[in-house]
Write a protein that holds these residues in place. Structure first.
Motif, short mmCIF file in Angstrom:
data_model
loop_
_atom_site.label_atom_id
_atom_site.label_comp_id
_atom_site.label_asym_id
_atom_site.label_seq_id
_atom_site.Cartn_x
_atom_site.Cartn_y
_atom_site.Cartn_z
N HIS A 175 -49.99 34.53 20.35
CA HIS A 175 -48.73 34.83 21.02
C HIS A 175 -47.57 34.08 20.35
CE1 HIS A 175 -50.80 36.25 24.98
NE2 HIS A 175 -50.75 37.19 24.05
N HIS A 176 -46.42 34.76 20.28
CA HIS A 176 -45.30 34.25 19.50
C HIS A 176 -44.79 32.90 20.00
CE1 HIS A 176 -41.97 34.56 16.69
NE2 HIS A 176 -41.15 34.22 17.66
N ASP A 177 -44.88 32.67 21.31
CA ASP A 177 -44.39 31.39 21.83
C ASP A 177 -45.32 30.24 21.47
OD1 ASP A 177 -46.26 32.53 23.70
OD2 ASP A 177 -45.59 31.11 25.21
N HIS A 178 -46.41 30.54 20.75
CA HIS A 178 -47.31 29.50 20.27
C HIS A 178 -47.31 29.37 18.75
CE1 HIS A 178 -49.50 28.68 24.12
NE2 HIS A 178 -48.82 29.77 24.42
N ILE A 179 -46.87 30.39 18.06
CA ILE A 179 -46.91 30.35 16.59
C ILE A 179 -45.55 30.57 15.95
CG2 ILE A 179 -49.29 31.22 16.67
CD1 ILE A 179 -48.24 33.88 15.54
N GLY A 180 -44.51 30.86 16.74
CA GLY A 180 -43.24 31.30 16.20
C GLY A 180 -42.56 30.34 15.24
N GLY A 181 -42.83 29.03 15.38
CA GLY A 181 -42.21 28.06 14.50
C GLY A 181 -43.06 27.65 13.31
N THR A 182 -44.24 28.23 13.19
CA THR A 182 -45.19 27.78 12.18
C THR A 182 -44.69 28.02 10.76
OG1 THR A 182 -47.01 28.28 13.70
CG2 THR A 182 -47.59 27.94 11.40
N GLU A 183 -44.17 29.19 10.50
CA GLU A 183 -43.72 29.51 9.14
C GLU A 183 -42.58 28.59 8.71
OE1 GLU A 183 -42.62 33.42 6.42
OE2 GLU A 183 -42.88 33.62 8.59
N ALA A 184 -41.63 28.34 9.62
CA ALA A 184 -40.52 27.45 9.28
C ALA A 184 -41.02 26.02 9.02
CB ALA A 184 -39.48 27.46 10.39
N LEU A 185 -41.94 25.57 9.82
CA LEU A 185 -42.49 24.23 9.60
C LEU A 185 -43.21 24.14 8.26
CD1 LEU A 185 -43.90 23.35 13.14
CD2 LEU A 185 -42.01 22.21 11.96
N ARG A 186 -44.01 25.15 7.97
CA ARG A 186 -44.80 25.08 6.74
C ARG A 186 -43.92 25.23 5.50
NH1 ARG A 186 -48.65 27.59 3.43
NH2 ARG A 186 -50.35 26.13 3.06
N SER A 187 -42.75 25.84 5.64
CA SER A 187 -41.85 25.93 4.49
C SER A 187 -41.34 24.55 4.08
CB SER A 187 -40.68 26.85 4.81
OG SER A 187 -39.80 26.25 5.76
N ARG A 188 -41.31 23.62 5.02
CA ARG A 188 -40.86 22.25 4.74
C ARG A 188 -42.03 21.27 4.63
NH1 ARG A 188 -35.88 20.25 8.23
NH2 ARG A 188 -36.10 18.64 6.62
N HIS A 189 -43.14 21.62 5.24
CA HIS A 189 -44.32 20.75 5.25
C HIS A 189 -45.53 21.61 4.86
CE1 HIS A 189 -41.79 18.04 7.71
NE2 HIS A 189 -41.47 19.13 8.37
N PRO A 190 -45.92 21.66 3.60
CA PRO A 190 -47.01 22.54 3.16
C PRO A 190 -48.39 22.00 3.58
CG PRO A 190 -46.19 21.25 1.32
CD PRO A 190 -45.29 20.95 2.47
N VAL A 191 -48.65 22.12 4.86
CA VAL A 191 -49.87 21.56 5.45
C VAL A 191 -50.83 22.69 5.82
CG1 VAL A 191 -48.63 19.55 6.31
CG2 VAL A 191 -48.92 21.56 7.79
N PRO A 192 -52.11 22.38 6.01
CA PRO A 192 -53.04 23.42 6.46
C PRO A 192 -52.73 23.88 7.88
CG PRO A 192 -54.12 21.27 6.43
CD PRO A 192 -52.79 21.09 5.77
N VAL A 193 -52.94 25.17 8.10
CA VAL A 193 -52.74 25.77 9.42
C VAL A 193 -54.08 26.31 9.90
CG1 VAL A 193 -51.55 27.54 10.77
CG2 VAL A 193 -50.35 26.38 8.88
#
Length: 254
Positions: free
Chosen positions: A55-73
């Protein structure tokens, strides 16, 4: 491990876990802003992202975070979570070096068909499956599936801190009171929640032991739930009782 609920969106919590060395994990980032702010304020380095469902309210910020922090998801096996880098399923283990942490992956279908929870480091990261004094709506699963998922969570160690993803506790407590009006533990928990929310403080996390004592969806075999079910014309097994509880909660406006 320090456990921090980050308010997000309308009533979500993003969970931030970090050690004393400043290494952090974030769980279900529905938006990136609160996470970035907390990392900066606390001087933390993001090391991993854990997702419980699509659901988007659980993953919606993931792409933006990973663009600055290249961490495993880490995420369930669900094509709707395209940003995942590591897929995990029931029985898998997420083992991290920084911060040093270990989580068991538990399949908990019901709210969604591929929902998972993570248990370890003293916490239960359960997304939208288990709420304090409540449980998630059944969008993709059946009552039998959801009850089995809740049973699995309820059988975990009682000292685990339940870190669910929404501030629904006060409303859930009002519904629970209609099921078990004589439950002293429930009354005490409602008072505690009212005091916390009056000062705009989170009602979470809460121990699993407390949930077992107060959450009607974990108490389908209790005398009070059986009596309530019969009063509502339900004479079937525990799955039927759970289904009746969930159906009534869906329309509850107390």
């Amino acid at each position: 491990m320090h456990v921090v609920p980050l308010p997000a969106l309308a009533d979500n919590y993003i969970w931030l876990l970090h050690d004393d060395a400043g290494q952090a994990i974030v769980v279900d980032p529905g938006e990136a802003g609160p996470v970035e702010a907390a990392l900066k304020e606390r001087g933390l380095q993001l090391r991993a992202i854990l997702l419980t469902h699509h659901h988007h309210d659980h993953i919606g910020g993931t792409e933006a975070l990973r663009s600055r922090h290249p961490v495993p998801v880490y995420a369930p096996r669900d094509e709707r979570i395209a940003i995942a880098t590591l897929r995990v399923d029931d029985g898998d283990v997420v083992a991290l070096d920084e911060p040093r942490a270990r989580f068991d992956v538990i399949a908990v279908p019901g709210h969604t068909s591929t929902h998972i929870a993570y248990a370890g480091e003293g916490v239960l990261l359960c997304g939208d499956t288990l709420f304090s004094m409540g449980c998630g709506r059944l969008f993709e699963g059946t009552p039998m599936q959801m009850l089995a998922s809740l049973d699995r969570l309820a059988n975990l160690p009682g000292e685990l801190l339940v870190c669910c993803a929404h501030e629904y506790t006060a409303a859930n407590g009002r519904f629970a009171q209609t099921i078990e009006p004589g439950n002293a533990a429930l009354a005490a928990r409602q008072q505690e929640v009212a005091a916390l929310r009056a000062h705009d403080r989170p009602s979470l996390p809460v121990t699993l032991d407390t949930e077992r004592a107060t959450n009607p969806f974990l108490r389908t075999d209790s005398d009070a739930v059986i009596v309530w079910s019969r009063h509502h014309g339900v004479e079937g097994d525990r799955v039927a009782r759970f289904a009746a509880l969930r159906a009534n909660k869906d329309v509850f406006r107390g």
